[in-house]
Design an enzyme around this catalytic site. Structure first.
Site, short mmCIF file in Angstrom:
data_model
loop_
_atom_site.label_atom_id
_atom_site.label_comp_id
_atom_site.label_asym_id
_atom_site.label_seq_id
_atom_site.Cartn_x
_atom_site.Cartn_y
_atom_site.Cartn_z
N CYS A 167 0.84 -1.21 0.00
CA CYS A 167 0.00 0.00 0.00
C CYS A 167 0.87 1.26 0.00
CB CYS A 167 -0.99 -0.03 1.17
SG CYS A 167 -2.35 1.14 0.95
N HIS B 77 -3.73 -5.12 0.42
CA HIS B 77 -3.19 -5.60 1.70
C HIS B 77 -3.26 -7.13 1.75
CE1 HIS B 77 -2.73 -1.77 3.93
NE2 HIS B 77 -3.70 -1.36 3.14
N GLU C 264 -2.04 -9.00 3.98
CA GLU C 264 -2.10 -9.45 5.38
C GLU C 264 -3.52 -9.53 5.93
OE1 GLU C 264 -1.56 -4.91 5.66
OE2 GLU C 264 -1.09 -6.55 4.28
N SER D 10 -0.18 -13.61 38.18
CA SER D 10 -1.55 -13.09 38.22
C SER D 10 -2.58 -14.19 38.04
CB SER D 10 -1.75 -12.05 37.12
OG SER D 10 -1.69 -12.68 35.84
N GLY D 11 -2.14 -15.37 37.60
CA GLY D 11 -3.09 -16.42 37.25
C GLY D 11 -3.38 -16.43 35.76
N GLY D 12 -2.96 -15.39 35.06
CA GLY D 12 -3.21 -15.29 33.63
C GLY D 12 -2.15 -16.01 32.81
N VAL D 13 -2.41 -16.10 31.51
CA VAL D 13 -1.53 -16.88 30.65
C VAL D 13 -0.15 -16.23 30.49
CG1 VAL D 13 -2.39 -15.83 28.50
CG2 VAL D 13 -1.39 -18.12 28.44
N ASP D 14 -0.08 -14.90 30.40
CA ASP D 14 1.22 -14.25 30.15
C ASP D 14 2.20 -14.47 31.30
OD1 ASP D 14 0.05 -13.34 27.84
OD2 ASP D 14 -0.30 -11.31 28.56
N SER D 15 1.78 -14.14 32.52
CA SER D 15 2.70 -14.30 33.65
C SER D 15 3.01 -15.78 33.90
CB SER D 15 2.14 -13.64 34.91
OG SER D 15 0.99 -14.32 35.39
#
Length: 509
Positions: free
Chosen positions: A79, A167, A169, A221-226
């Site tokens: 583009c 585009h 993508e 934190s209990g989340g996926v990232d940490s």
């Protein structure tokens, strides 16, 4: 060192999507501002120029330095990138008499062009441009056209430089991934070896070298990232990783106990800290959303710092920062205006003199989940919906009290468990309940009631940047509404939020 594709960002809303699509091909890539990118080396196999909200006809249009790239490495302009290559190397770009936005179909495809192999003659593509390339530089040829745009794509004949007006993508470009594969694999020669397994092996080796025998403290934190960050660090340094899981009193029902138990089963060195009363005390009387976020963030840092100081010789702070956060901080447009304070700890306070280690800083959210699966994390953590750092504190509109938290925990528990029982949980990006600062009249038995209303929220998304509300079967909403009202004392009305992002945000505060 991992081979990679370099993406130069000119501020397009689609730049991250280019990276996500390239990585779908098991090819590593990085996004850098067009005016601040690394010098070329043997590991960079090709370069992609993104789209942009700018026009090459503007005096202050973004102008990258391509002397070490064009003609020396495979190059693809998308583009704005395509228009810049035309404009800067002898072609002509003008304002179009007919702007082209949205779906279009190719009317001509030169299948001899390396990028067009396997692309259907009438392939659907996604256009988003107000300017048009009217004439091309010398030594170029058209690769594809639409009925409205003659130069849908072109190439420089004597070098590996290509340009696309559409585009590839965007998912609406039906052969877009084929085009990108033709570029990164066919032209650039990438070996498609970047997999979750290879990431784990490489990352753990790098962490071992970086950290040695140093001690690291990390807030879970209990989340996926940490959780994934913790597992990678655990693989690298074992018991030298000290995890702290703080109960701020704003978690989901039974979450502190259940997540703490899961972490211990994974062999992590975890300390749970019950600080609910401390958070409630600091939140007393605060109704402003930003005020609540800041209070929760400040107390978290204080609690975390207290606990971290109980561990001797800690030199590093581990964080679950992911790639979109890194991209945003060095964006072409500059850091975004503050819509709200960061969900999690926004950074280190000055009095914590620790270096930062971020094992996930090159991964998108879906890639984090794939790495988590490779590391053997349980599905209950990998598939867990995003949950804001301030937790239920920003799902209680108005001031926060222990009783309001109890009510919302009960409502949320019924809702989320219902999603799981009906096989809906993993179809949804994020779901939660919101306690509204209004009361409404109801009838229960022979009595009139005047009690709380709650709103349910569920959205689909790929990255949280945009989101659409989830279209529940009416029967599910009826069942959950009935169950909430019958089982949660203090609630007599349930509504469902059908707002998309934008204009609404996923969270209400």
């Amino acid at each position: 060192m991992q081979e990679m594709i370099l993406i130069l960002d000119f501020g397009s809303q689609y730049t991250q999507l280019i990276a996500r699509r390239v990585r779908e091909l098991n090819v590593y890539c990085e996004i850098h501002p067009f005016n601040d990118f690394p010098s070329m080396n043997e590991h960079i196999k090709g370069v992609i120029l993104s789209g942009s909200p700018f026009s090459v006809r503007q005096e202050d249009h973004p102008t990258p330095e391509l002397s070490e790239i064009k003609g020396k490495l495979p190059l693809l302009g998308v583009c704005y990138g395509a228009q810049y290559l035309a404009h800067n190397y002898g072609g002509e770009v003008q304002a179009s008499s007919k702007r082209e936005y949205g779906r279009a179909n190719l009317s001509f495809v030169d299948h001899s062009a390396p990028l067009m192999k396997g692309v259907a003659e009438d392939s659907q593509v996604w256009m988003s441009h107000a300017d048009t390339i009217y004439s091309l530089p010398e030594g170029t040829s058209i690769m594809c056209s639409t009925s409205d745009v003659e130069v849908g794509g072109y190439r420089f004949n004597d070098e590996e430089t290509y340009a696309l007006q559409f585009h590839p993508e965007v998912y609406h470009s039906t052969d877009g991934l084929t085009v990108l594969r033709n570029f990164v694999v066919g032209v650039c020669g990438c070996d498609q070896s970047w997999t979750p397994e290879s990431y784990v092996d490489t990352n753990v080796a790098q962490l071992k070298e970086q950290l040695g025998d140093d001690r690291v403290v990390l807030g879970l934190s209990g989340g996926v990232d940490s959780s994934v960050a913790a597992m990678l660090l655990h693989r690298a340094i074992g018991k030298n990783l000290y995890c702290i899981f703080v109960d701020n009193g704003l978690l989901r029902k039974h979450e502190f106990e259940s997540v703490l138990h899961q972490y211990e089963d994974l062999g992590l060195n975890v300390k749970g800290v019950d600080s609910a009363d401390r958070f409630y005390k600091e939140l007393a009387g605060i109704s402003d959303p930003e005020g609540k976020r800041k209070a929760i963030g400040r107390v978290f840092i204080e609690v975390f710092d207290d606990e971290a100081h109980r561990i001797t010789d800690v030199k590093w702070l581990g964080q679950g920062t992911i790639y979109p956060d890194i991209i945003e901080s060095k964006s072409v447009k500059g850091p975004s205006a503050t819509i709200k304070s960061h969900h999690n700890v926004g950074g280190l306070p000055d009095f914590m003199k620790l270096k930062v280690v971020e094992p996930l800083s090159s991964l998108f959210k879906d890639e984090v989940r794939e790495v988590g699966a490779t590391l053997g994390l349980p599905q209950s953590i990998i598939s867990r919906h995003p949950f804001p750092g301030p937790g239920l504190g920003i799902r209680i509109l108005g001031d926060v009290t222990p009783e309001k938290v109890r009510v919302l925990q009960e409502v949320d528990h019924i809702y989320v468990e219902g999603l799981k029982e009906h096989g809906l949980y993993e179809q949804i990006w994020q779901a939660g309940a919101i306690l509204l600062p209004v009361q409404s009249v109801g009838v229960m038995g022979d009595e009139r009631t005047y009690e709380n209303a709650v709103a349910l929220r569920a959205v689909t998304s790929t990255d949280g940047m945009t989101a659409d509300w989830f279209h529940f079967p009416h029967e599910f909403l009826a069942t959950i509404s009935n169950k909430i009202i019958n089982n949660v004392k203090g609630v007599n009305r349930v509504v469902y939020d059908i707002s998309s992002k934008p204009p609404a945000t996923i969270e209400w505060e």
